[in-house]
Design a protein around this motif. Structure first.
Motif, short mmCIF file in Angstrom:
data_model
loop_
_atom_site.label_atom_id
_atom_site.label_comp_id
_atom_site.label_asym_id
_atom_site.label_seq_id
_atom_site.Cartn_x
_atom_site.Cartn_y
_atom_site.Cartn_z
N TYR A 1 2.77 13.48 4.27
CA TYR A 1 1.83 12.84 5.18
C TYR A 1 0.56 12.32 4.49
O TYR A 1 0.04 11.28 4.85
CB TYR A 1 1.43 13.80 6.31
CG TYR A 1 2.60 14.15 7.21
CD1 TYR A 1 3.10 13.23 8.11
CD2 TYR A 1 3.21 15.39 7.14
CE1 TYR A 1 4.18 13.53 8.93
CE2 TYR A 1 4.29 15.70 7.94
CZ TYR A 1 4.76 14.76 8.84
OH TYR A 1 5.84 15.08 9.63
N GLN A 2 0.06 13.08 3.51
CA GLN A 2 -1.21 12.66 2.90
C GLN A 2 -1.10 11.28 2.27
O GLN A 2 -2.01 10.46 2.37
CB GLN A 2 -1.67 13.70 1.86
CG GLN A 2 -2.00 15.06 2.45
CD GLN A 2 -3.03 14.99 3.58
OE1 GLN A 2 -3.91 14.13 3.60
NE2 GLN A 2 -2.91 15.88 4.55
N ASN A 3 0.05 11.04 1.62
CA ASN A 3 0.21 9.74 0.98
C ASN A 3 0.46 8.63 1.99
O ASN A 3 0.08 7.47 1.75
CB ASN A 3 1.35 9.80 -0.05
CG ASN A 3 0.98 10.68 -1.22
OD1 ASN A 3 -0.19 10.99 -1.44
ND2 ASN A 3 1.98 11.11 -1.97
N ILE A 4 1.08 8.98 3.09
CA ILE A 4 1.27 7.97 4.15
C ILE A 4 -0.09 7.60 4.75
O ILE A 4 -0.40 6.43 4.95
CB ILE A 4 2.25 8.50 5.22
CG1 ILE A 4 3.65 8.64 4.61
CG2 ILE A 4 2.28 7.57 6.43
CD1 ILE A 4 4.65 9.40 5.47
N LEU A 5 -0.91 8.62 5.01
CA LEU A 5 -2.26 8.36 5.51
C LEU A 5 -3.04 7.51 4.51
O LEU A 5 -3.71 6.53 4.89
CB LEU A 5 -3.01 9.68 5.77
CG LEU A 5 -2.51 10.54 6.92
CD1 LEU A 5 -3.11 11.94 6.84
CD2 LEU A 5 -2.87 9.91 8.26
N ALA B 1 0.84 -1.21 0.00
CA ALA B 1 0.00 0.00 0.00
C ALA B 1 0.87 1.26 0.00
O ALA B 1 0.53 2.25 -0.64
CB ALA B 1 -0.93 -0.01 1.21
N PHE B 2 1.99 1.23 0.71
CA PHE B 2 2.92 2.37 0.68
C PHE B 2 3.44 2.57 -0.74
O PHE B 2 3.52 3.69 -1.24
CB PHE B 2 4.10 2.16 1.65
CG PHE B 2 3.87 2.77 3.01
CD1 PHE B 2 2.89 2.27 3.87
CD2 PHE B 2 4.62 3.86 3.44
CE1 PHE B 2 2.68 2.84 5.12
CE2 PHE B 2 4.41 4.43 4.69
CZ PHE B 2 3.45 3.92 5.53
N TRP B 3 3.79 1.48 -1.38
CA TRP B 3 4.29 1.52 -2.77
C TRP B 3 3.23 2.11 -3.68
O TRP B 3 3.47 3.04 -4.45
CB TRP B 3 4.65 0.08 -3.17
CG TRP B 3 5.11 -0.16 -4.56
CD1 TRP B 3 4.35 -0.07 -5.70
CD2 TRP B 3 6.41 -0.56 -4.98
NE1 TRP B 3 5.10 -0.39 -6.78
CE2 TRP B 3 6.37 -0.70 -6.38
CE3 TRP B 3 7.61 -0.83 -4.30
CZ2 TRP B 3 7.48 -1.10 -7.12
CZ3 TRP B 3 8.70 -1.23 -5.05
CH2 TRP B 3 8.64 -1.35 -6.43
N GLU B 4 2.02 1.56 -3.60
CA GLU B 4 0.97 1.93 -4.54
C GLU B 4 0.44 3.35 -4.32
O GLU B 4 -0.06 3.98 -5.24
CB GLU B 4 -0.18 0.92 -4.47
CG GLU B 4 0.22 -0.43 -5.08
CD GLU B 4 -0.76 -1.55 -4.78
OE1 GLU B 4 -1.73 -1.31 -4.02
OE2 GLU B 4 -0.54 -2.66 -5.29
N ASN B 5 0.55 3.84 -3.09
CA ASN B 5 0.02 5.17 -2.78
C ASN B 5 1.12 6.24 -2.70
O ASN B 5 0.88 7.32 -2.18
CB ASN B 5 -0.77 5.13 -1.47
CG ASN B 5 -2.07 4.37 -1.63
OD1 ASN B 5 -3.07 4.92 -2.10
ND2 ASN B 5 -2.05 3.08 -1.30
N HIS B 6 2.28 5.90 -3.16
CA HIS B 6 3.40 6.84 -3.12
C HIS B 6 3.65 7.33 -1.69
O HIS B 6 3.86 8.51 -1.41
CB HIS B 6 3.13 8.03 -4.05
CG HIS B 6 4.34 8.85 -4.36
ND1 HIS B 6 5.57 8.29 -4.67
CD2 HIS B 6 4.52 10.20 -4.38
CE1 HIS B 6 6.44 9.27 -4.87
NE2 HIS B 6 5.84 10.43 -4.70
N ALA C 1 -1.90 5.46 2.34
CA ALA C 1 -1.37 4.09 2.28
C ALA C 1 -1.90 3.26 3.44
O ALA C 1 -2.33 2.11 3.24
CB ALA C 1 0.16 4.15 2.32
N VAL C 2 -1.89 3.82 4.64
CA VAL C 2 -2.35 3.04 5.80
C VAL C 2 -3.86 2.81 5.70
O VAL C 2 -4.36 1.72 6.03
CB VAL C 2 -1.97 3.73 7.13
CG1 VAL C 2 -2.44 2.90 8.32
CG2 VAL C 2 -0.46 3.94 7.20
N ARG C 3 -4.58 3.82 5.20
CA ARG C 3 -6.02 3.66 4.98
C ARG C 3 -6.28 2.50 4.02
O ARG C 3 -7.14 1.65 4.26
CB ARG C 3 -6.56 4.96 4.38
CG ARG C 3 -7.80 5.50 5.00
CD ARG C 3 -8.19 6.80 4.31
NE ARG C 3 -7.67 7.97 4.99
CZ ARG C 3 -6.98 8.96 4.38
NH1 ARG C 3 -6.71 8.91 3.09
NH2 ARG C 3 -6.58 9.98 5.08
N ALA C 4 -5.52 2.49 2.92
CA ALA C 4 -5.71 1.44 1.90
C ALA C 4 -5.40 0.06 2.48
O ALA C 4 -6.13 -0.91 2.25
CB ALA C 4 -4.82 1.72 0.69
#
Lengths: 286, 165
Positions: B142-146, B93-98, B148-151
């Protein structure tokens, strides 16, 4: 950013721990959660020659209400307070306060008693213990347990009434009945930062009038303080917006905030007024 | 110096190391265990880059000494992917959500989020933000980290929509 060398001991019981502290005097420090001590060691602001790690001692993590007192053991972690540890206003207040202490990983290791021993001016637990009139229980080798009232504990920045060789083993807070109501508010620029100002209040109502009131302020520099003048304005009053405003004005007028790189004193004074009003509103004075 | 023998497990593997008491757990993992996936940012407990799981709890490994880990079970970022390198759902998810930019804070965020996703209570937006505010990202991604964890939480069926305000 690496701590200086020290000798490390991990005693298995309290007697051993206080014997080590007696032996090493001012060179020895207790290591509990380490969430304040270890950073100060990394900066080499603290260079204890000996660390006495109390984490392996059984029976220090207690959190129990007995005879009207909540007894908080030396290894009770901040995170334990996130759900109410005792019914009524005290457990609810502590659960509200703890959400403002740093971040979840810090809260899982850091301890309530450690915060009181460290005595950071912006410590939420220090201001709370002062507002509630808590008692600190100290042990040392070959001596009776010593108790110190919260109002006599805080002496200045990181300075308390603890004596060399003593260990803070328990903090006691009075359990509050349903006639009490409490509030807590703080302001910090980012979530989890040290607060620039905070206010804690505890009020006892009887037949619609405020009969007892205590307000403590923190984050102002030095040590947490009781806002005695502000509390006095509330006595005999009906909880109201006017009473809250008068108390908040008194808190701001009589406090003595410091200026530092984070905020000038006058900004902190404004924050005291706002935080006192918010804390009182939570306690039903609005 | 007075080195001590300490025994603990990292990602299920027993480690027996000799460390000076002043050695932090972070340095013990990196220097004695050769596990350099754990990053050190501030070294005084502010940034969270060095977060690992100690006995299941997210811990800033710069604020704990290696000697304190005696008997502990430690998990680090090296333990997340499968032995063949296949990313786990959170890493993917981190990979896919940058969710990675420079990557420096990533191991700490991954371990913090691992704990968050393994908790029994479902995760909502407020709690997600409250917990992830523990760590700093120097790229401010932060937005992409959030995201990723959401996904990852959705994929793992751990996500719950917050009640409307």
């Amino acid at each position: 950013m690496k701590p200086a060398a020290f000798d490390y001991f991990a005693p298995r019981n309290l007697d051993e721990a206080v014997a080590l502290l007696a032996k090493h005097g001012e060179d020895g420090r207790v290591l509990a959660g380490g969430q304040s001590l270890v950073p100060t060691m990394a900066f080499r602001m603290a260079r204890p020659a000996v660390l006495v790690d109390i984490n392996r001692i059984e029976g220090l993590g207690h959190l129990s209400a007995q005879e009207g007192q909540l007894r908080i053991g030396a290894l009770a972690r901040h995170a334990h307070f996130e759900s109410a540890v005792t019914p009524g206003p005290l457990g609810a207040l502590l659960a509200r306060v703890v959400r403002h202490i740093a971040h979840p990983p810090i809260r899982m290791r850091g301890t309530f008693c450690g915060s009181l021993a460290h005595a950071d001016p912006a410590s939420e637990w220090c201001a709370t213990t002062l507002a509630l009139g808590g008692t600190l229980v100290l042990r040392s080798a070959g001596a009776d347990t010593r108790e110190v009232a919260a109002r006599d504990w805080f002496q200045g920045v990181f300075t308390t009434a603890i004596r060399p060789g003593e260990m803070l083993v328990e903090v006691r807070l009075p359990v509050l009945g349903p006639e009490w109501s409490c509030g807590f508010a703080e302001f910090s620029r980012r979530a989890g930062d040290f607060a620039l100002a905070m206010a804690v209040c505890a009020l006892r109502l009887d037949r619609g009038l405020i009969r007892e009131a205590s307000i403590a302020l923190g984050g102002l520099g030095g040590r947490p303080v009781l806002a005695l003048e502000a509390a006095a304005t509330l006595l005999g009053q009906v909880p109201s917006a006017e009473a809250a405003s008068a108390a908040a004005e008194a808190a701001a007028a009589h406090c003595d905030p410091h200026s530092d790189v984070h905020a000038p004193a006058e900004y902190r004074r404004d924050l005291v007024r706002a935080m006192a009003r918010r804390a009182l509103a939570q306690a039903g004075v609005a | 110096m007075n080195k001590r023998e300490v025994v603990f497990t990292v990602n299920g593997e027993t480690r027996r190391v000799l460390v000076e008491p002043r050695r932090t757990l972070a340095d013990t993992l990196r220097e004695e265990c050769g596990l350099t996936g754990t990053h050190l940012g501030c070294e005084h407990g502010v940034c969270g880059a060095c977060t690992v799981l100690v006995d299941g709890q997210p811990t800033r490994s710069c604020l704990m000494f290696g000697v304190q880990a005696e008997g502990a079970s430690i998990r680090t970022v090296e333990g997340l992917a499968a032995p063949d390198g296949t990313l786990n759902p959170l890493q993917r998810a981190f990979w896919e959500n940058h969710g990675l930019q420079c990557g420096y804070c990533t191991p700490g965020f991954l371990m913090l989020a691992t704990w968050l996703l393994e908790r029994p209570t479902p995760l909502d937006e407020e709690e997600l933000r409250h917990v992830l505010s523990s760590n700093l990202c120097r790229c401010t991604g932060y937005q992409n980290i959030l995201a990723a964890v959401r996904a990852a939480a959705r994929e793992l069926d751990r996500w719950t929509e917050s009640a409307p305000a």
